[in-house]
Design a protein around this motif. Structure first.
Motif, short mmCIF file in Angstrom:
data_model
loop_
_atom_site.label_atom_id
_atom_site.label_comp_id
_atom_site.label_asym_id
_atom_site.label_seq_id
_atom_site.Cartn_x
_atom_site.Cartn_y
_atom_site.Cartn_z
N LYS B 126 0.86 -1.19 0.00
CA LYS B 126 0.00 0.00 0.00
C LYS B 126 0.89 1.23 0.00
O LYS B 126 1.76 1.35 0.87
CB LYS B 126 -0.93 0.00 1.22
N GLU B 127 0.65 2.10 -0.97
CA GLU B 127 1.47 3.31 -1.08
C GLU B 127 0.75 4.48 -0.42
O GLU B 127 -0.46 4.67 -0.63
CB GLU B 127 1.72 3.65 -2.55
N PHE B 128 1.50 5.26 0.34
CA PHE B 128 0.96 6.47 0.96
C PHE B 128 1.63 7.68 0.30
O PHE B 128 2.86 7.71 0.17
CB PHE B 128 1.24 6.45 2.48
N TYR B 129 0.81 8.65 -0.11
CA TYR B 129 1.31 9.78 -0.89
C TYR B 129 1.37 11.07 -0.07
O TYR B 129 0.70 11.19 0.97
CB TYR B 129 0.44 9.98 -2.13
N ILE B 130 2.13 12.01 -0.60
CA ILE B 130 2.38 13.25 0.12
C ILE B 130 1.09 14.06 0.33
O ILE B 130 0.99 14.86 1.27
CB ILE B 130 3.47 14.08 -0.61
N ASP B 131 0.09 13.83 -0.53
CA ASP B 131 -1.17 14.56 -0.37
C ASP B 131 -2.11 13.92 0.66
O ASP B 131 -3.25 14.35 0.84
CB ASP B 131 -1.89 14.68 -1.72
N GLY B 132 -1.63 12.86 1.34
CA GLY B 132 -2.43 12.23 2.38
C GLY B 132 -3.25 11.04 1.90
O GLY B 132 -3.84 10.32 2.71
N SER B 133 -3.29 10.84 0.59
CA SER B 133 -4.06 9.71 0.06
C SER B 133 -3.21 8.44 0.10
O SER B 133 -2.00 8.48 0.35
CB SER B 133 -4.51 10.00 -1.38
N SER B 134 -3.86 7.31 -0.14
CA SER B 134 -3.14 6.04 -0.17
C SER B 134 -3.84 5.09 -1.13
O SER B 134 -5.02 5.26 -1.44
CB SER B 134 -3.08 5.42 1.23
N GLU B 135 -3.08 4.09 -1.60
CA GLU B 135 -3.64 3.19 -2.60
C GLU B 135 -2.90 1.86 -2.59
O GLU B 135 -1.67 1.83 -2.49
CB GLU B 135 -3.49 3.83 -4.00
N TRP B 136 -3.67 0.75 -2.67
CA TRP B 136 -3.04 -0.55 -2.83
C TRP B 136 -2.45 -0.65 -4.23
O TRP B 136 -3.08 -0.23 -5.20
CB TRP B 136 -4.05 -1.68 -2.64
N SER B 137 -1.28 -1.22 -4.34
CA SER B 137 -0.67 -1.43 -5.65
C SER B 137 -1.58 -2.32 -6.47
O SER B 137 -2.16 -3.29 -5.96
CB SER B 137 0.69 -2.10 -5.48
N LYS B 138 -1.71 -2.00 -7.76
CA LYS B 138 -2.63 -2.75 -8.63
C LYS B 138 -2.10 -4.14 -8.96
O LYS B 138 -2.81 -4.96 -9.52
CB LYS B 138 -2.85 -1.99 -9.93
N GLY B 139 -0.83 -4.38 -8.69
CA GLY B 139 -0.27 -5.68 -9.03
C GLY B 139 0.96 -5.54 -9.88
O GLY B 139 1.36 -4.44 -10.25
N CYS B 140 1.54 -6.69 -10.23
CA CYS B 140 2.86 -6.68 -10.84
C CYS B 140 2.90 -6.04 -12.21
O CYS B 140 3.95 -5.58 -12.63
CB CYS B 140 3.39 -8.11 -10.92
N VAL B 141 1.79 -6.04 -12.94
CA VAL B 141 1.83 -5.45 -14.28
C VAL B 141 2.15 -3.96 -14.22
O VAL B 141 2.59 -3.38 -15.19
CB VAL B 141 0.49 -5.65 -15.03
N HIS B 142 1.94 -3.35 -13.06
CA HIS B 142 2.22 -1.92 -12.92
C HIS B 142 3.57 -1.66 -12.26
O HIS B 142 3.95 -0.52 -12.07
CB HIS B 142 1.13 -1.24 -12.10
N GLU B 143 4.24 -2.76 -11.91
CA GLU B 143 5.52 -2.60 -11.22
C GLU B 143 6.58 -2.11 -12.20
O GLU B 143 6.58 -2.47 -13.37
CB GLU B 143 5.97 -3.94 -10.63
N SER B 144 7.46 -1.28 -11.70
CA SER B 144 8.51 -0.79 -12.60
C SER B 144 9.91 -0.97 -12.03
O SER B 144 10.88 -0.65 -12.69
CB SER B 144 8.27 0.70 -12.91
#
Lengths: 80, 145
Positions: B126-144
């Motif tokens: 789960k990524e937490f962003y500087i604007d206070g929002s957060s999001e679970w990673s969508k999965g490996c296809v989005h990994e870089s």
């Protein structure tokens, strides 16, 4: 018969972490997907791409559930 | 803390690259991969991450992947450990170590292990962003990384 459900990561946005539900004798993972989608229609898209594990082994949609099965709903992994 | 000789592959405490090599006289090549928490993903500034795992299953799957690697290559050493919980920027999220007589097996098996761990093992970010929002990673296809 009762089974235990474990939800992880993004699936937890739609269901509690841990849930015990009743399914019918002979119900498969496919039936469970339908039950869960019916329970919470907003979960459909994440359930479609999620794997299911029974007692910590990945199983397919035709796997038949048994009394006491511990079923984990696993959204796509993002380890590393 | 050395990562050598551990029996569990899922750690809730910080992990570090060890300066200590496995004591294997036949080993001529040793590869360490570290996956590190970075401060940017897909253009969004990341403040920290949280990793969650289905720990007993993840532990067993990593053990199985390491065993598969040992069957495919002639390895003298193979290990992988993954963090769970809250991780700050620049902390190590995952380490893969491979050792062999020659470097080729160590490099190839290391890539094989990390790719399978990232794609198959029930670990989520789960990524937490500087604007206070957060999001679970969508999965490996989005990994870089």
């Amino acid at each position: 018969m009762d089974i235990q459900l474990l939800f992880f990561a993004a699936v937890k946005d739609h269901f509690p972490d841990l849930k015990r539900i009743e399914v019918s004798e002979g119900d498969s993972i496919l039936n469970l997907r339908k039950i869960l989608t019916h329970t919470n229609p907003s979960s459909e898209s994440i359930l479609k791409v999620s794997r299911f594990a029974v007692n910590q082994s990945i199983v397919g949609d035709d796997f038949v559930l048994k009394e006491g099965s511990v079923v984990a709903v696993l959204p796509p992994s993002s380890g590393g | 803390m050395s990562v050598l000789g551990t029996s569990s592959h899922i750690f809730s405490s910080p992990i570090f690259v060890s300066s200590e090599l496995p004591d294997i006289p036949e080993m001529g090549g040793f590869v360490v991969f570290s996956g590190i928490v970075r401060n940017l993903n897909e253009g969004k500034k990341v403040t920290h991450l949280e990793y969650e795992a289905y720990a007993p299953m993840a532990d067993e799957m990593i053990r199985s992947i390491l065993a598969d690697a040992r069957k495919k290559w002639d390895l003298l050493h193979a290990n992988c450990i993954h963090r769970v919980g809250k991780l700050e920027i620049s902390e190590i999220a995952v380490i893969v170590e491979t050792g062999s007589i020659h470097r080729a097996e160590a490099y190839d098996s290391n890539r094989y292990i990390i790719d399978r761990v990232k794609h198959e093992v029930p670990i989520w970010k789960k990524e937490f962003y500087i604007d206070g929002s957060s999001e679970w990673s969508k999965g490996c296809v989005h990994e870089s990384h």
